[in-house]
Design a protein around this motif. Structure first.
Motif, PDB file in Angstrom:
ATOM      1  N   LEU A 144       0.880  -1.031   0.028  1.00 46.15           N
ATOM      2  CA  LEU A 144       0.027  -0.070  -0.021  1.00 46.15           C
ATOM      3  C   LEU A 144       0.938   1.207  -0.084  1.00 46.15           C
ATOM      4  O   LEU A 144       0.709   2.296  -0.823  1.00 46.15           O
ATOM      5  CB  LEU A 144      -0.935  -0.192   1.302  1.00 46.15           C
ATOM      6  N   LEU A 145       1.818   1.252   0.834  1.00 45.31           N
ATOM      7  CA  LEU A 145       2.781   2.300   0.853  1.00 45.31           C
ATOM      8  C   LEU A 145       3.526   2.775  -0.585  1.00 45.31           C
ATOM      9  O   LEU A 145       3.858   3.793  -1.075  1.00 45.31           O
ATOM     10  CB  LEU A 145       3.946   2.099   1.850  1.00 45.31           C
ATOM     11  N   ILE A 146       4.005   1.494  -1.266  1.00 44.45           N
ATOM     12  CA  ILE A 146       4.607   1.473  -2.168  1.00 44.45           C
ATOM     13  C   ILE A 146       3.623   2.278  -3.453  1.00 44.45           C
ATOM     14  O   ILE A 146       4.036   3.163  -4.120  1.00 44.45           O
ATOM     15  CB  ILE A 146       5.023   0.179  -3.040  1.00 44.45           C
ATOM     16  N   ARG A 147       2.587   1.763  -3.324  1.00 44.39           N
ATOM     17  CA  ARG A 147       1.519   2.615  -4.278  1.00 44.39           C
ATOM     18  C   ARG A 147       1.237   3.663  -4.112  1.00 44.39           C
ATOM     19  O   ARG A 147       1.000   4.788  -5.008  1.00 44.39           O
ATOM     20  CB  ARG A 147       0.008   1.747  -4.536  1.00 44.39           C
ATOM     21  N   ALA A 148       1.333   4.170  -2.594  1.00 44.69           N
ATOM     22  CA  ALA A 148       0.867   5.653  -2.296  1.00 44.69           C
ATOM     23  C   ALA A 148       1.893   6.463  -2.541  1.00 44.69           C
ATOM     24  O   ALA A 148       1.791   7.623  -3.151  1.00 44.69           O
ATOM     25  CB  ALA A 148       0.432   5.623  -0.858  1.00 44.69           C
ATOM     26  N   PHE A 149       3.227   6.050  -2.237  1.00 42.72           N
ATOM     27  CA  PHE A 149       4.507   6.942  -2.787  1.00 42.72           C
ATOM     28  C   PHE A 149       4.581   7.179  -4.265  1.00 42.72           C
ATOM     29  O   PHE A 149       5.018   8.092  -4.621  1.00 42.72           O
ATOM     30  CB  PHE A 149       5.646   6.257  -2.205  1.00 42.72           C
ATOM     31  N   GLY A 150       4.335   6.128  -4.912  1.00 46.81           N
ATOM     32  CA  GLY A 150       4.329   6.027  -6.407  1.00 46.81           C
ATOM     33  C   GLY A 150       3.443   7.176  -7.142  1.00 46.81           C
ATOM     34  O   GLY A 150       3.926   7.930  -7.871  1.00 46.81           O
TER      35      GLY A 150
ATOM     36  N   ALA B 169      10.788   3.734  -4.600  1.00 40.89           N
ATOM     37  CA  ALA B 169      11.801   2.562  -4.965  1.00 40.89           C
ATOM     38  C   ALA B 169      12.391   1.704  -4.193  1.00 40.89           C
ATOM     39  O   ALA B 169      12.670   0.625  -4.095  1.00 40.89           O
ATOM     40  CB  ALA B 169      12.994   3.461  -5.857  1.00 40.89           C
ATOM     41  N   GLY B 170      12.734   2.445  -2.831  1.00 39.42           N
ATOM     42  CA  GLY B 170      13.218   1.676  -1.844  1.00 39.42           C
ATOM     43  C   GLY B 170      12.473   0.408  -1.254  1.00 39.42           C
ATOM     44  O   GLY B 170      12.923  -0.509  -1.093  1.00 39.42           O
ATOM     45  N   LEU B 171      11.299   0.843  -1.080  1.00 39.91           N
ATOM     46  CA  LEU B 171      10.300  -0.040  -0.612  1.00 39.91           C
ATOM     47  C   LEU B 171      10.196  -1.309  -1.736  1.00 39.91           C
ATOM     48  O   LEU B 171      10.014  -2.479  -1.425  1.00 39.91           O
ATOM     49  CB  LEU B 171       8.837   0.556  -0.225  1.00 39.91           C
ATOM     50  N   VAL B 172       9.911  -0.901  -2.756  1.00 42.95           N
ATOM     51  CA  VAL B 172      10.006  -2.066  -4.145  1.00 42.95           C
ATOM     52  C   VAL B 172      11.398  -2.665  -4.079  1.00 42.95           C
ATOM     53  O   VAL B 172      11.139  -3.966  -4.133  1.00 42.95           O
ATOM     54  CB  VAL B 172       9.878  -1.032  -5.335  1.00 42.95           C
ATOM     55  N   LEU B 173      12.342  -1.978  -3.774  1.00 40.25           N
ATOM     56  CA  LEU B 173      13.649  -2.832  -3.769  1.00 40.25           C
ATOM     57  C   LEU B 173      13.554  -3.886  -2.821  1.00 40.25           C
ATOM     58  O   LEU B 173      13.966  -5.181  -2.879  1.00 40.25           O
ATOM     59  CB  LEU B 173      14.765  -1.918  -3.743  1.00 40.25           C
ATOM     60  N   VAL B 174      13.181  -3.591  -1.526  1.00 43.20           N
ATOM     61  CA  VAL B 174      13.148  -4.483  -0.276  1.00 43.20           C
ATOM     62  C   VAL B 174      12.126  -5.404  -0.410  1.00 43.20           C
ATOM     63  O   VAL B 174      12.251  -6.800  -0.227  1.00 43.20           O
ATOM     64  CB  VAL B 174      12.835  -3.323   0.947  1.00 43.20           C
ATOM     65  N   TRP B 175      10.948  -4.913  -0.818  1.00 53.16           N
ATOM     66  CA  TRP B 175       9.678  -6.058  -0.836  1.00 53.16           C
ATOM     67  C   TRP B 175       9.519  -6.978  -1.852  1.00 53.16           C
ATOM     68  O   TRP B 175       9.377  -8.230  -1.888  1.00 53.16           O
ATOM     69  CB  TRP B 175       8.345  -4.992  -0.813  1.00 53.16           C
TER      70      TRP B 175
ATOM     71  N   LEU C 113      19.418  -5.402  -6.128  1.00 52.93           N
ATOM     72  CA  LEU C 113      19.663  -4.633  -7.143  1.00 52.93           C
ATOM     73  C   LEU C 113      20.059  -5.460  -8.581  1.00 52.93           C
ATOM     74  O   LEU C 113      19.541  -5.095  -9.520  1.00 52.93           O
ATOM     75  CB  LEU C 113      21.106  -3.876  -7.023  1.00 52.93           C
ATOM     76  N   VAL C 114      20.655  -6.626  -8.509  1.00 50.21           N
ATOM     77  CA  VAL C 114      20.799  -7.505  -9.372  1.00 50.21           C
ATOM     78  C   VAL C 114      19.198  -8.063  -9.955  1.00 50.21           C
ATOM     79  O   VAL C 114      19.114  -7.911 -11.052  1.00 50.21           O
ATOM     80  CB  VAL C 114      21.552  -8.791  -9.211  1.00 50.21           C
ATOM     81  N   SER C 115      18.533  -8.477  -8.908  1.00 50.26           N
ATOM     82  CA  SER C 115      17.149  -8.879  -9.198  1.00 50.26           C
ATOM     83  C   SER C 115      16.502  -7.631 -10.007  1.00 50.26           C
ATOM     84  O   SER C 115      15.645  -8.315 -10.775  1.00 50.26           O
ATOM     85  CB  SER C 115      16.516  -9.218  -7.883  1.00 50.26           C
ATOM     86  N   LEU C 116      16.484  -6.588  -9.532  1.00 49.83           N
ATOM     87  CA  LEU C 116      15.821  -5.550 -10.187  1.00 49.83           C
ATOM     88  C   LEU C 116      16.062  -5.371 -12.080  1.00 49.83           C
ATOM     89  O   LEU C 116      15.322  -5.131 -12.465  1.00 49.83           O
ATOM     90  CB  LEU C 116      16.359  -4.199  -9.705  1.00 49.83           C
TER      91      LEU C 116
ATOM     92  N   GLY D 248      11.785   3.009 -14.382  1.00 49.48           N
ATOM     93  CA  GLY D 248      11.503   3.807 -13.204  1.00 49.48           C
ATOM     94  C   GLY D 248      12.967   4.202 -12.580  1.00 49.48           C
ATOM     95  O   GLY D 248      13.125   5.109 -12.017  1.00 49.48           O
ATOM     96  N   LEU D 249      13.852   3.060 -12.749  1.00 46.90           N
ATOM     97  CA  LEU D 249      15.199   3.495 -12.240  1.00 46.90           C
ATOM     98  C   LEU D 249      15.854   4.567 -12.805  1.00 46.90           C
ATOM     99  O   LEU D 249      16.344   5.209 -12.185  1.00 46.90           O
ATOM    100  CB  LEU D 249      16.111   2.181 -12.327  1.00 46.90           C
ATOM    101  N   VAL D 250      15.930   4.541 -14.138  1.00 48.04           N
ATOM    102  CA  VAL D 250      16.456   5.576 -14.971  1.00 48.04           C
ATOM    103  C   VAL D 250      15.885   6.757 -14.472  1.00 48.04           C
ATOM    104  O   VAL D 250      16.785   7.824 -14.380  1.00 48.04           O
ATOM    105  CB  VAL D 250      16.419   5.311 -16.375  1.00 48.04           C
ATOM    106  N   ALA D 251      14.663   7.091 -14.264  1.00 46.50           N
ATOM    107  CA  ALA D 251      13.756   8.166 -14.124  1.00 46.50           C
ATOM    108  C   ALA D 251      14.258   8.502 -12.804  1.00 46.50           C
ATOM    109  O   ALA D 251      14.406   9.901 -12.573  1.00 46.50           O
ATOM    110  CB  ALA D 251      12.323   7.893 -14.188  1.00 46.50           C
ATOM    111  N   LEU D 252      14.361   7.691 -11.911  1.00 57.21           N
ATOM    112  CA  LEU D 252      14.764   8.091 -10.446  1.00 57.21           C
ATOM    113  C   LEU D 252      16.326   8.735 -10.544  1.00 57.21           C
ATOM    114  O   LEU D 252      16.489   9.618  -9.733  1.00 57.21           O
ATOM    115  CB  LEU D 252      14.943   6.802  -9.532  1.00 57.21           C
ATOM    116  N   LEU D 253      17.055   8.111 -11.461  1.00 60.15           N
ATOM    117  CA  LEU D 253      18.588   8.887 -11.449  1.00 60.15           C
ATOM    118  C   LEU D 253      18.466  10.045 -11.896  1.00 60.15           C
ATOM    119  O   LEU D 253      19.154  11.069 -11.312  1.00 60.15           O
ATOM    120  CB  LEU D 253      19.292   7.782 -12.253  1.00 60.15           C
ATOM    121  N   ILE D 254      17.518  10.300 -12.914  1.00 63.69           N
ATOM    122  CA  ILE D 254      17.401  11.562 -13.202  1.00 63.69           C
ATOM    123  C   ILE D 254      16.896  12.703 -12.229  1.00 63.69           C
ATOM    124  O   ILE D 254      17.384  13.697 -12.161  1.00 63.69           O
ATOM    125  CB  ILE D 254      16.557  11.630 -14.609  1.00 63.69           C
ATOM    126  N   LEU D 255      15.897  12.254 -11.605  1.00 67.12           N
ATOM    127  CA  LEU D 255      15.326  12.870 -10.657  1.00 67.12           C
ATOM    128  C   LEU D 255      16.392  13.323  -9.393  1.00 67.12           C
ATOM    129  O   LEU D 255      16.548  14.305  -8.849  1.00 67.12           O
ATOM    130  CB  LEU D 255      14.110  12.453  -9.968  1.00 67.12           C
TER     131      LEU D 255
END
Lengths: 250, 351
Positions: free
Chosen positions: B51-57, B102-108, B118-121, B140-147
């Protein structure tokens, strides 16, 4: 426009016209944010059943290592049940070879959805110990019955997440997790139908010989697929047996 | 630049602005979580992390959409200039929301497994040659790096270090980030949902951004198409007294940047219309404390020589002017930035 009406960001004074506009815009923004958040969340997909209750209990029953490590045990209501075994992570737990076919006790948390069950073993392989005292006869005789050939559409997903470890545990956004669980050796299920969230049956997915597919199936996990295979009922577990060549992405 | 920098140059307005921003983000997140829990109780409840992943995104996408709407809105109405001035605060907040997503996605979704998250991603979905099945997480990862790059260089210190052109070019990356995020959502959440809500949200958001930019762009094209009439090598600006006091009239030469012709009482000056800070339209600003003041971020230049007042060191081009029979003319050839030019004088009747 007078000098006083000209907005300068670094100035300590904000023109009255800008203050009025920003006050109205602020109220609108906060209300819109709350409205948009509520609208999106009330319309997005929910989970449908399945839970990991988090309570670690002692479970006793018959340990089998094929096709996946599993325990034939009694459910919380006393019903004979097949519970697949996993770690509390996204990895399989190995059934100790010397205990294959023996009665054992494991400390584990229950992940359950309808009649599907999985046990997250607290201490991994070391947490599976012999327990000859627990040997109800009802757990011994679970014949396999072939139900016939079928062609089904649906989604290949990892059983642990679909049983309730993830809520929801299917679909595009869950694909990476399903792939990770598959790499970890967890059982695969085949969610029949176009949308898993509708619930229903999810037979265990095996190859035509009744063995796990292994990592070769990774590219097809969590995508919509069609398969031709054979349904087999083993005790309370329904299996769909199909070779990789009989599974095609839609 | 000779002057020192502060992390944030706080003003009462900026404090109020940031308070509203934080309240809006909190309102979105709380409403999102509360509505989901109310709509899907018990076994239908989405897990807390998901739910937090969806809300933050969702919040990050909504905020980035708003950020991209501010530019064209400010071109169409000065009322939106306060939003433009404080836009970088929105950008940093958007990055932090995206980082939390992104952090929650990576963990969850990528954690707790047999391989590095990160390899899994990057390898969990190997279908990089597909379109519909493309691994949307990488977008999403590339967009996050730009941001991240934009948030990290959002301070004026970096504008001065990198120079306005490079800084601006770097921050135009926000459009790439937005396009990547739209693709990230379309190939991910939109395909995963059985309902249309995310498709509608991303469609409306993208349509607003594209539509507003098209409208603002069309106005600019029309302005550029209206060239100032030329008489013997000079551009006719118009009657001097029709230029509002301490304001400007913008003229478009056949070649080169637009020219802002200011009147400060009886004095007529002409300078480049382009602010050295972020390219703001100086001619839409006004003269404050004897300086041309940019409407976007309040950068100032002396009208007689185009130099920013000390301790600032930016300079803009100046232009020669003349007045004939009360009509202002400007020569379209820019002088070197910082060149001092005496003002043309107009007779102003006093009551």
């Amino acid at each position: 426009m007078s000098k006083e009406d000209f907005f300068i960001g670094w100035s300590a004074q904000t023109p009255r016209v800008d203050r009025r506009f920003m006050l109205a815009a602020s109220a609108g923004l906060i209300a819109s944010a709350a409205g948009a958040g509520a609208l999106m969340a009330s319309a997005h997909d929910s989970a449908v059943g399945g839970r990991w209750d988090g309570v670690v209990r002692d479970w006793t029953g018959l340990l089998l290592s094929e096709p996946y490590p599993l325990l034939r045990t009694l459910d919380l209501d006393g019903t004979p049940r097949t519970a697949f075994l996993a770690t509390s992570r996204k990895t399989a737990v190995r059934a100790p070879a010397h205990l294959d076919g023996a009665f054992v006790r494991v400390r584990a948390g229950l992940i359950a959805r309808d009649n599907h069950a999985m046990l997250a073993v607290a201490d991994g392989e070391a947490g599976i110990v012999a327990d000859a005292a627990a040997a109800p006869a009802s757990l011994l005789d679970w014949p396999a019955v072939a139900a016939g050939d079928v062609m089904l559409t649906g989604e290949i997903l990892d059983a642990k997440c679909w049983f309730g470890a993830m809520r929801p545990g299917f679909g595009r956004t869950h694909k990476a997790c399903a792939a990770l669980c598959t790499r970890g050796g967890l059982p695969l299920a085949f969610c029949v139908g176009s949308v898993c969230s509708l619930g229903g049956e999810a037979p265990l997915l095996l190859d035509a010989g009744g063995r796990p597919h292994g990592r070769a199936i990774l590219p097809l996990v969590a995508d919509p697929v069609v398969l031709r295979g054979r349904l087999v009922q083993v005790g309370d577990v329904q299996q769909i047996r199909a070779d990789l060549g009989a599974i095609h992405r839609l | 630049m000779a002057h020192g920098y502060r992390v944030v140059q706080w003003t009462p307005f900026k404090r109020a602005f940031d308070s509203v921003l934080l309240l809006s983000v909190a309102a979105f997140l709380i409403a999102f979580i509360a509505a989901s829990l109310a709509a899907f109780p018990g076994e239908r409840a989405v897990s807390a992390i998901q739910l937090l992943i969806r809300a933050f995104g969702a919040c990050a996408f909504a905020l980035l959409t708003l950020i991209l709407m501010i530019g064209p809105l400010a071109r169409m109405s000065p009322r939106f200039l306060p939003l433009l001035y404080n836009r970088r605060h929105l950008g940093v907040t958007c990055f932090l929301l995206a980082l939390a997503h992104a952090g929650l996605v990576l963990v969850w979704y990528h954690g707790f497994g047999a391989i590095n998250p990160l390899v899994s991603l990057l390898v969990s979905n190997p279908r990089y040659a597909a379109i519909v099945g493309f691994p949307f997480e990488s977008l999403g990862l590339v967009a996050l790096l730009i941001l991240f790059v934009m948030a990290a260089t959002s301070h004026d210190f970096w504008n001065a270090v990198l120079g306005p052109r490079l800084w601006k070019a770097l921050h135009m990356g926000v459009y790439w980030a937005y396009a990547l995020i739209v693709a990230h959502i379309v190939l991910g959440a939109v395909q995963g949902e059985k309902g249309p809500i995310y498709a509608i949200v991303v469609g409306v958001g993208a349509a607003l951004v594209v539509g507003l930019h098209w409208l603002a762009g069309a106005r600019e094209v029309r302005a550029d198409a209206t060239l100032a009439p030329e008489e013997e090598g000079w551009l006719r600006v118009g009657p001097a007294l029709e230029i509002p006091d301490q304001r400007a009239r913008i003229v478009t030469p056949a070649a080169g940047e637009r020219i802002a012709v200011f009147r400060d009482g009886a004095k007529i000056y002409a300078v480049s219309n382009v602010c050295r800070h972020q390219g703001g339209p100086l001619g839409e600003g006004r003269i404050v404390d004897g300086c041309v003041t940019c409407p976007w971020h309040g950068f100032q230049y002396r009208p007689q020589d185009g130099c920013a007042p000390s301790p600032f060191t930016e300079k803009i081009a100046t232009y020669r002017t003349r007045i004939e029979a009360g009509v202002v003319f400007v020569h379209p050839t820019p002088e070197a930035p910082g060149t001092s030019i005496a003002p043309s004088l107009v007779e102003v009747s006093t009551p």
